[in-house]
Design a protein around this motif. Structure first.
Motif, PDB file in Angstrom:
ATOM      1  N   SER A  61       0.826  -1.202   0.000  1.00  0.00           N
ATOM      2  CA  SER A  61       0.000   0.000   0.000  1.00  0.00           C
ATOM      3  C   SER A  61       0.864   1.258   0.000  1.00  0.00           C
ATOM      4  CB  SER A  61      -0.935  -0.002   1.210  1.00  0.00           C
ATOM      5  OG  SER A  61      -1.737   1.153   1.191  1.00  0.00           O
ATOM      6  N   VAL A  62       1.837   1.286   0.879  1.00  0.00           N
ATOM      7  CA  VAL A  62       2.761   2.427   0.942  1.00  0.00           C
ATOM      8  C   VAL A  62       3.490   2.573  -0.393  1.00  0.00           C
ATOM      9  CG1 VAL A  62       4.841   3.327   2.065  1.00  0.00           C
ATOM     10  CG2 VAL A  62       3.030   2.268   3.447  1.00  0.00           C
ATOM     11  N   ARG A  63       3.966   1.445  -0.915  1.00  0.00           N
ATOM     12  CA  ARG A  63       4.701   1.451  -2.180  1.00  0.00           C
ATOM     13  C   ARG A  63       3.845   1.982  -3.331  1.00  0.00           C
ATOM     14  NH1 ARG A  63       5.191  -3.762  -2.994  1.00  0.00           N
ATOM     15  NH2 ARG A  63       3.688  -3.849  -4.670  1.00  0.00           N
ATOM     16  N   HIS A  64       2.608   1.541  -3.386  1.00  0.00           N
ATOM     17  CA  HIS A  64       1.741   1.984  -4.485  1.00  0.00           C
ATOM     18  C   HIS A  64       1.558   3.494  -4.470  1.00  0.00           C
ATOM     19  CE1 HIS A  64       1.034  -2.030  -5.725  1.00  0.00           C
ATOM     20  NE2 HIS A  64       0.228  -2.348  -4.740  1.00  0.00           N
ATOM     21  N   PHE A  79      12.325  -0.822  -0.680  1.00  0.00           N
ATOM     22  CA  PHE A  79      11.154  -1.702  -0.621  1.00  0.00           C
ATOM     23  C   PHE A  79      11.540  -3.172  -0.695  1.00  0.00           C
ATOM     24  CE2 PHE A  79       8.705   2.174  -1.598  1.00  0.00           C
ATOM     25  CZ  PHE A  79       7.785   2.073  -0.560  1.00  0.00           C
ATOM     26  N   VAL A  80      12.569  -3.491  -1.467  1.00  0.00           N
ATOM     27  CA  VAL A  80      13.057  -4.868  -1.503  1.00  0.00           C
ATOM     28  C   VAL A  80      13.590  -5.262  -0.126  1.00  0.00           C
ATOM     29  CG1 VAL A  80      14.887  -6.369  -2.426  1.00  0.00           C
ATOM     30  CG2 VAL A  80      13.513  -4.964  -3.988  1.00  0.00           C
ATOM     31  N   ALA A  83      10.788  -5.720   2.403  1.00  0.00           N
ATOM     32  CA  ALA A  83      10.088  -6.997   2.192  1.00  0.00           C
ATOM     33  C   ALA A  83      10.895  -8.148   2.781  1.00  0.00           C
ATOM     34  CB  ALA A  83       9.841  -7.224   0.703  1.00  0.00           C
ATOM     35  N   ILE A  84      12.181  -8.169   2.512  1.00  0.00           N
ATOM     36  CA  ILE A  84      13.042  -9.228   3.044  1.00  0.00           C
ATOM     37  C   ILE A  84      13.054  -9.174   4.577  1.00  0.00           C
ATOM     38  CG2 ILE A  84      15.440 -10.031   3.211  1.00  0.00           C
ATOM     39  CD1 ILE A  84      15.697  -9.125   0.211  1.00  0.00           C
ATOM     40  N   GLY A  85      13.120  -7.968   5.125  1.00  0.00           N
ATOM     41  CA  GLY A  85      13.096  -7.818   6.572  1.00  0.00           C
ATOM     42  C   GLY A  85      11.805  -8.316   7.197  1.00  0.00           C
ATOM     43  N   PHE A  86      10.680  -7.973   6.592  1.00  0.00           N
ATOM     44  CA  PHE A  86       9.395  -8.413   7.147  1.00  0.00           C
ATOM     45  C   PHE A  86       9.177  -9.912   6.958  1.00  0.00           C
ATOM     46  CE2 PHE A  86       8.181  -3.919   7.330  1.00  0.00           C
ATOM     47  CZ  PHE A  86       7.558  -3.896   8.577  1.00  0.00           C
ATOM     48  N   LEU A 105       8.055  -9.547  -6.867  1.00  0.00           N
ATOM     49  CA  LEU A 105       7.628  -9.368  -8.260  1.00  0.00           C
ATOM     50  C   LEU A 105       6.799  -8.091  -8.412  1.00  0.00           C
ATOM     51  CD1 LEU A 105       6.736 -13.060  -9.110  1.00  0.00           C
ATOM     52  CD2 LEU A 105       8.476 -11.666 -10.279  1.00  0.00           C
ATOM     53  N   MET A 106       5.928  -7.858  -7.440  1.00  0.00           N
ATOM     54  CA  MET A 106       5.091  -6.657  -7.481  1.00  0.00           C
ATOM     55  C   MET A 106       5.941  -5.398  -7.314  1.00  0.00           C
ATOM     56  SD  MET A 106       2.046  -7.699  -8.049  1.00  0.00           S
ATOM     57  CE  MET A 106       0.442  -8.057  -7.426  1.00  0.00           C
ATOM     58  N   VAL A 107       6.951  -5.460  -6.459  1.00  0.00           N
ATOM     59  CA  VAL A 107       7.857  -4.317  -6.285  1.00  0.00           C
ATOM     60  C   VAL A 107       8.531  -4.006  -7.623  1.00  0.00           C
ATOM     61  CG1 VAL A 107      10.034  -3.559  -5.237  1.00  0.00           C
ATOM     62  CG2 VAL A 107       8.305  -4.645  -3.820  1.00  0.00           C
ATOM     63  N   SER A 108       9.014  -5.031  -8.277  1.00  0.00           N
ATOM     64  CA  SER A 108       9.674  -4.833  -9.564  1.00  0.00           C
ATOM     65  C   SER A 108       8.720  -4.216 -10.583  1.00  0.00           C
ATOM     66  CB  SER A 108      10.236  -6.159 -10.084  1.00  0.00           C
ATOM     67  OG  SER A 108      11.222  -6.634  -9.207  1.00  0.00           O
ATOM     68  N   GLY A 109       7.469  -4.654 -10.585  1.00  0.00           N
ATOM     69  CA  GLY A 109       6.476  -4.067 -11.479  1.00  0.00           C
ATOM     70  C   GLY A 109       6.195  -2.617 -11.145  1.00  0.00           C
TER      71      GLY A 109
END
Length: 164
Positions: A61-64, A79-80, A83-86, A105-109
Motif C-alpha cells: 500500500s505504501v509502495r503503491h 522496498f526490496v 520486504a526481506i526484513g518483514f 515481483l510486485m515491487v519490480s512491477g
C-alpha cells in the motif's frame, strides 16, 4: 460476525479496488486504486493470521502511493529490503516465502519504467499470490487474484498489445 467472514469482507473491498486498477490507463490511477485495495487486503490477511502476507500488503500500500510519483532505484532497494526484513521477522514457513516472492515481483512491477514490463511483472506477482491464496484456502483472496489476473490480461491487451 466471525473472523473468517470479516476477513472475506475486507478481501472483497480490496477486490473491488484491485479489479478496477488494471483498466485505468494512467499510472497514477492504476497505483492509487491498488494502494487503497492493498489496505483492505492487508486487513484480510491479518484477520486470517497470515502475518507475512499482511505485512507484504501493508508495504504494498505504501509502495503503491509512493510509486505514483517516484521510482528511484533507492526506493526500489528500500522496498526490496523492507520486504526481506518483514519476511524474516514474520517467517512461518513456505507461505511466508511465497508472500515474499509475490511481493518482490510486485515491487519490480511498481518500479518498472515501461507499461509493458509493469503489467507483466504485476501479473506474475498476482500468479504467485494466487498459489498462496489457494494454499490458505481463502475464497475471496483466490477470486481477487483471478479477477486481477483477468483484468490484467484485458488491460494488457487494450493498452499494450492492441496499441502496438
Amino acid at each position: 460476525m466471525s473472523d473468517f467472514a470479516l476477513s472475506q469482507l475486507l478481501g472483497l473491498l480490496g477486490l473491488l479496488f484491485d479489479s478496477c486498477s488494471a483498466q485505468f490507463k494512467q499510472r497514477y490511477q492504476v497505483f492509487a486504486a491498488m494502494g487503497v485495495g492493498s489496505i483492505f487486503i492487508a486487513g484480510h490477511f491479518y484477520v486470517l493470521e497470515q502475518y507475512t502476507a499482511a505485512a507484504m500488503f501493508a508495504i504494498a500500500s505504501v509502495r503503491h502511493f509512493i510509486t505514483i510519483r517516484y521510482r528511484s532505484k533507492y526506493l526500489y532497494v528500500a522496498f526490496v529490503m523492507s520486504a526481506i526484513g518483514f519476511v524474516s521477522a514474520t517467517y512461518a514457513g513456505y507461505l511466508s516465502l511465497l508472500s515474499g516472492a509475490a511481493n518482490l515481483l510486485m515491487v519490480s512491477g511498481s518500479f518498472s519504467h515501461t507499461q509493458k514490463s509493469m503489467r507483466l511483472l504485476l501479473m506474475a506477482g498476482a500468479s504467485v499470490w494466487l498459489i498462496h491464496n489457494i494454499l490458505i484456502v481463502s475464497p475471496v483472496a483466490i477470486l481477487l487474484e483471478v479477477v486481477f489476473l483477468s483484468s490484467g490480461v484485458i488491460g494488457y491487451y487494450r493498452h499494450i498489445y492492441k496499441a502496438a
